[in-house]
Design a protein around this motif. Structure first.
Motif, PDB file in Angstrom:
ATOM      1  N   ARG A  43      37.741 -10.476  15.479  1.00  0.00           N
ATOM      2  CA  ARG A  43      38.660  -9.672  16.288  1.00  0.00           C
ATOM      3  C   ARG A  43      38.699  -8.252  15.752  1.00  0.00           C
ATOM      4  O   ARG A  43      38.958  -8.031  14.563  1.00  0.00           O
ATOM      5  CB  ARG A  43      40.074 -10.278  16.251  1.00  0.00           C
ATOM      6  N   MET A  44      38.403  -7.296  16.612  1.00  0.00           N
ATOM      7  CA  MET A  44      38.531  -5.899  16.225  1.00  0.00           C
ATOM      8  C   MET A  44      40.012  -5.563  16.063  1.00  0.00           C
ATOM      9  O   MET A  44      40.810  -5.770  16.981  1.00  0.00           O
ATOM     10  CB  MET A  44      37.902  -5.009  17.310  1.00  0.00           C
ATOM     11  N   ASN A  45      40.386  -5.066  14.879  1.00  0.00           N
ATOM     12  CA  ASN A  45      41.788  -4.727  14.637  1.00  0.00           C
ATOM     13  C   ASN A  45      42.006  -3.213  14.701  1.00  0.00           C
ATOM     14  O   ASN A  45      41.088  -2.450  15.015  1.00  0.00           O
ATOM     15  CB  ASN A  45      42.259  -5.319  13.303  1.00  0.00           C
ATOM     16  N   ARG A  46      43.226  -2.769  14.410  1.00  0.00           N
ATOM     17  CA  ARG A  46      43.555  -1.339  14.510  1.00  0.00           C
ATOM     18  C   ARG A  46      42.706  -0.503  13.554  1.00  0.00           C
ATOM     19  O   ARG A  46      42.248   0.586  13.898  1.00  0.00           O
ATOM     20  CB  ARG A  46      45.036  -1.120  14.208  1.00  0.00           C
ATOM     21  N   LEU A  47      42.508  -1.021  12.353  1.00  0.00           N
ATOM     22  CA  LEU A  47      41.698  -0.285  11.387  1.00  0.00           C
ATOM     23  C   LEU A  47      40.258  -0.189  11.870  1.00  0.00           C
ATOM     24  O   LEU A  47      39.612   0.854  11.752  1.00  0.00           O
ATOM     25  CB  LEU A  47      41.765  -0.979  10.021  1.00  0.00           C
ATOM     26  N   GLY A  48      39.742  -1.283  12.424  1.00  0.00           N
ATOM     27  CA  GLY A  48      38.382  -1.265  12.944  1.00  0.00           C
ATOM     28  C   GLY A  48      38.214  -0.267  14.072  1.00  0.00           C
ATOM     29  O   GLY A  48      37.208   0.450  14.148  1.00  0.00           O
ATOM     30  N   ALA A  49      39.203  -0.205  14.970  1.00  0.00           N
ATOM     31  CA  ALA A  49      39.139   0.751  16.073  1.00  0.00           C
ATOM     32  C   ALA A  49      39.119   2.187  15.539  1.00  0.00           C
ATOM     33  O   ALA A  49      38.397   3.051  16.057  1.00  0.00           O
ATOM     34  CB  ALA A  49      40.332   0.544  17.005  1.00  0.00           C
ATOM     35  N   TYR A  50      39.892   2.440  14.496  1.00  0.00           N
ATOM     36  CA  TYR A  50      39.901   3.778  13.871  1.00  0.00           C
ATOM     37  C   TYR A  50      38.568   4.078  13.195  1.00  0.00           C
ATOM     38  O   TYR A  50      37.993   5.154  13.380  1.00  0.00           O
ATOM     39  CB  TYR A  50      41.051   3.852  12.871  1.00  0.00           C
ATOM     40  N   VAL A  51      38.057   3.133  12.437  1.00  0.00           N
ATOM     41  CA  VAL A  51      36.801   3.333  11.702  1.00  0.00           C
ATOM     42  C   VAL A  51      35.639   3.575  12.655  1.00  0.00           C
ATOM     43  O   VAL A  51      34.770   4.417  12.413  1.00  0.00           O
ATOM     44  CB  VAL A  51      36.523   2.126  10.781  1.00  0.00           C
ATOM     45  N   LEU A  52      35.608   2.841  13.770  1.00  0.00           N
ATOM     46  CA  LEU A  52      34.504   2.951  14.727  1.00  0.00           C
ATOM     47  C   LEU A  52      34.696   4.087  15.724  1.00  0.00           C
ATOM     48  O   LEU A  52      33.851   4.306  16.590  1.00  0.00           O
ATOM     49  CB  LEU A  52      34.330   1.633  15.472  1.00  0.00           C
ATOM     50  N   GLY A  53      35.789   4.803  15.618  1.00  0.00           N
ATOM     51  CA  GLY A  53      35.980   5.978  16.459  1.00  0.00           C
ATOM     52  C   GLY A  53      36.663   5.726  17.784  1.00  0.00           C
ATOM     53  O   GLY A  53      36.765   6.640  18.614  1.00  0.00           O
ATOM     54  N   ALA A  54      37.154   4.507  18.015  1.00  0.00           N
ATOM     55  CA  ALA A  54      37.848   4.213  19.263  1.00  0.00           C
ATOM     56  C   ALA A  54      39.235   4.839  19.291  1.00  0.00           C
ATOM     57  O   ALA A  54      39.795   5.065  20.362  1.00  0.00           O
ATOM     58  CB  ALA A  54      37.954   2.703  19.481  1.00  0.00           C
ATOM     59  N   SER A  55      39.808   5.116  18.133  1.00  0.00           N
ATOM     60  CA  SER A  55      41.095   5.815  18.048  1.00  0.00           C
ATOM     61  C   SER A  55      40.988   6.893  16.977  1.00  0.00           C
ATOM     62  O   SER A  55      40.295   6.714  15.967  1.00  0.00           O
ATOM     63  CB  SER A  55      42.231   4.838  17.713  1.00  0.00           C
TER      64      SER A  55
END
Length: 571
Positions: free
Chosen positions: A403-415
């Motif tokens: 599951r992509m979490n909030r940190l993952g979204a930040y790291v991958l540039g989604a946020s």
């Protein structure tokens, strides 16, 4: 249907590639009477196809129609076997032979000739077929999970990064000078300090995080070798003073290009990876961008099976290559167990993704994971010679969902930003700091609170003069503490805490460190001469009966002035 992948401009040109028996096999499926000569057969079939195309297409089953639609609208007229099977779960030809070299041909070979649909037929098909549904990732519900361990990783990863930086600063991390891999003793130290522990408690499967962290620090540019000990780089030192999420993002960006380790080397049951005379595997630098790309497709907060991620990659042709020489790889025996003639996606690409997701993405807190013990978790390698010897192909076989979490979204540039949704959900009652939010605060907030206050419960901290004094002693500045408390509270922290901080600031201002002074012992006559000299007495002060103290930063000027008086101090 993929042989040769030759594209014909017209159907008539394509039909001439078939033998007469093959043309008759196709012709009898659309016409009751057929001419006997090849040229006449070609013209007759060509005319019937364009005249009765809709009726002919209706003779195909759903998979056959889907094959035409995908080829015409998405694949430039070609049929792509792996993508089709990944999307539809089956091959479109089931009832009769799909060998184009036999005489009894399936009706689909009227359209797919040498692996492609002739251009004029493509144009005609577009007028009667429908655009296939856009492929999408099929997400799972946590309700589907049975007997799985679920680990939410983002808080643990940030806490562990902070812990690892402290260990590096203390010189506690020993690694191989050749490979950069941590020693057994180092992994034991890390394992004992991990927040939430490693993914498996059983030593038979691990370590995972304890193995990965020293490599991530090196490959991510945070630490480097100093002999056999890790030390922080300038970037690592800078990150240690900033937010931990930014540090994890920095590591992730650098890791994509590292050659420090091939993650697939952890799949130890597949032998021959280090075969002589030519590298069997392609560099991981060529694989990671494809996986990182597929991660960017995932929706934040949604569980998805690893098998679904694999299926989607194949369906959308987003996969990656693994080998230079597949024949060098084997299970158990290099001759009988060779992978040369196997369908290797589940053995190589899927296993690589399992390692990558579990040992590296989850360790960095980018992905939450749901998993079980690896024994018999996956049976996709059982048909290979020698597989009966193993209960699992790798210890990562137990990873089922991510599951992509909030940190993952930040790291991958989604946020663009990372932080708790409830970052302002703290309140201070007298000297008690309480957290009222729903989600877990970010690790940076929790770590800083632990520096300035005593944790009483999971979401409560007691701040006092002694905790503040200890924080200041350890290098924290009172102004920063005040700013932090204002940042995490929706209302002012309150007079009691602010007065406490103001008093400490006033007290701290009463004694200021101005640097290091130098003490000299003097004979009485020399001391009198120094203190009576107008230039020298501005650079020093008397100390007792036999000493003088040179003020901070004035030592050089003091010694030069002494020399002008003929007094030389041995150095």
């Amino acid at each position: 249907m993929t042989q040769n992948n030759q594209n014909f401009e017209t159907l008539k040109q394509g039909l001439t590639a078939y033998t007469v028996p093959q043309l008759k096999s196709l012709g009898t499926q659309i016409s009751k009477k057929l001419p006997t000569r090849k040229a006449e057969l070609v013209n007759h079939i060509n005319e019937l196809v364009f005249r009765n195309l809709e009726e002919i297409v209706k003779k195909l089953d759903e998979l056959g129609v889907a094959a035409l639609e995908e080829a015409v609208f998405n694949w430039g007229g070609e049929f792509k076997t792996k993508q089709f099977i990944a999307k539809y779960g089956a091959y479109p030809i089931l009832s009769t032979s799909h060998n184009p070299y036999r005489d009894d041909l399936h009706l689909l070979f009227l359209f797919f000739i040498k692996g492609g649909i002739p251009t004029d037929l493509q144009h005609k098909l577009k007028t009667i077929l429908h655009q296939p549904e856009t492929e999408s990732i099929k997400y799972s519900s946590q309700k589907d999970f049975q007997d799985l361990i679920i680990r939410e990783t983002e808080l643990a990863a940030a806490m562990n990064l902070s812990m690892m930086i402290d260990m590096v600063n203390d010189g506690k991390l020993k690694v191989s000078g050749k490979t950069g891999r941590p020693t057994a003793a180092t992994m034991k130290k890390i394992n004992a300090a991990l927040y939430d522990g490693d993914f498996y408690e059983d030593d038979e499967y691990g370590p995972l995080q304890s193995f990965a962290w020293p490599l991530l620090l090196q490959g991510g540019g945070m630490a480097e070798l100093d002999g056999n000990t890790l030390k922080l780089t300038k970037k690592g030192t800078a990150v240690a003073k900033k937010d931990l999420a930014y540090g994890i993002k920095t590591i992730w960006k650098k890791w994509e290009k590292t050659t420090l380790i091939d993650e697939f080397s952890r799949v130890t049951h597949i032998k021959g990876q280090k075969a002589a005379k030519g590298r069997a595997l392609l560099s991981p630098v060529r694989r990671r961008p494809a996986i990182n790309n597929i991660l960017s497709h995932l929706k934040e907060g949604r569980w998805v099976s690893v098998d679904e991620v694999s299926r989607y990659m194949l369906s959308e042709d987003l996969g990656f290559e693994m080998t230079n020489y597949a024949w060098k790889l084997y299970i158990l025996d290099p001759h009988y167990g060779s992978l040369d003639y196997c369908y290797t996606w589940p053995l190589l690409q899927l296993r690589y993704m399992l390692v990558y997701f579990f040992e590296y993405c989850a360790t960095l807190g980018i992905l939450d994971v749901a998993y079980k013990k690896p024994e018999y978790a996956r049976e996709d390698f059982r048909d290979n010679w020698g597989a009966d010897e193993y209960d699992y192909l790798s210890v990562y076989d137990g990873l089922m969902y991510i599951r992509m979490n909030r940190l993952g979204a930040y790291v991958l540039g989604a946020s663009e930003h990372y932080g708790s949704e409830d970052a302002k959900a703290f309140c201070i009652v007298d000297t008690l700091i309480q957290y009222k939010g729903k989600s877990t605060p970010s690790a940076d907030i929790l770590l800083y609170l632990d520096k300035i206050a005593d944790r009483k419960e999971t979401s409560q901290w007691q701040i006092s003069e002694s905790t503040l004094a200890m924080a200041v002693k350890n290098g924290e500045k009172i102004a920063d503490i005040k700013a932090f408390l204002n940042d995490i509270t929706s209302r002012n922290p309150g007079k009691l805490v602010m007065n406490m901080l103001d008093e400490m600031m006033d007290m701290a201002a009463g004694v200021v460190d101005k640097g290091t002074a130098t003490l000299y012992e003097c004979h009485a006559q020399a001391r009198k001469q120094i203190l009576s000299n107008r230039q020298l007495n501005q650079l020093c002060l008397p100390a007792g009966d036999a000493h003088i103290v040179v003020l901070p930063g004035k030592k050089k000027a003091f010694l030069n002035q002494l020399e002008s008086l003929g007094i030389i101090v041995e150095r």
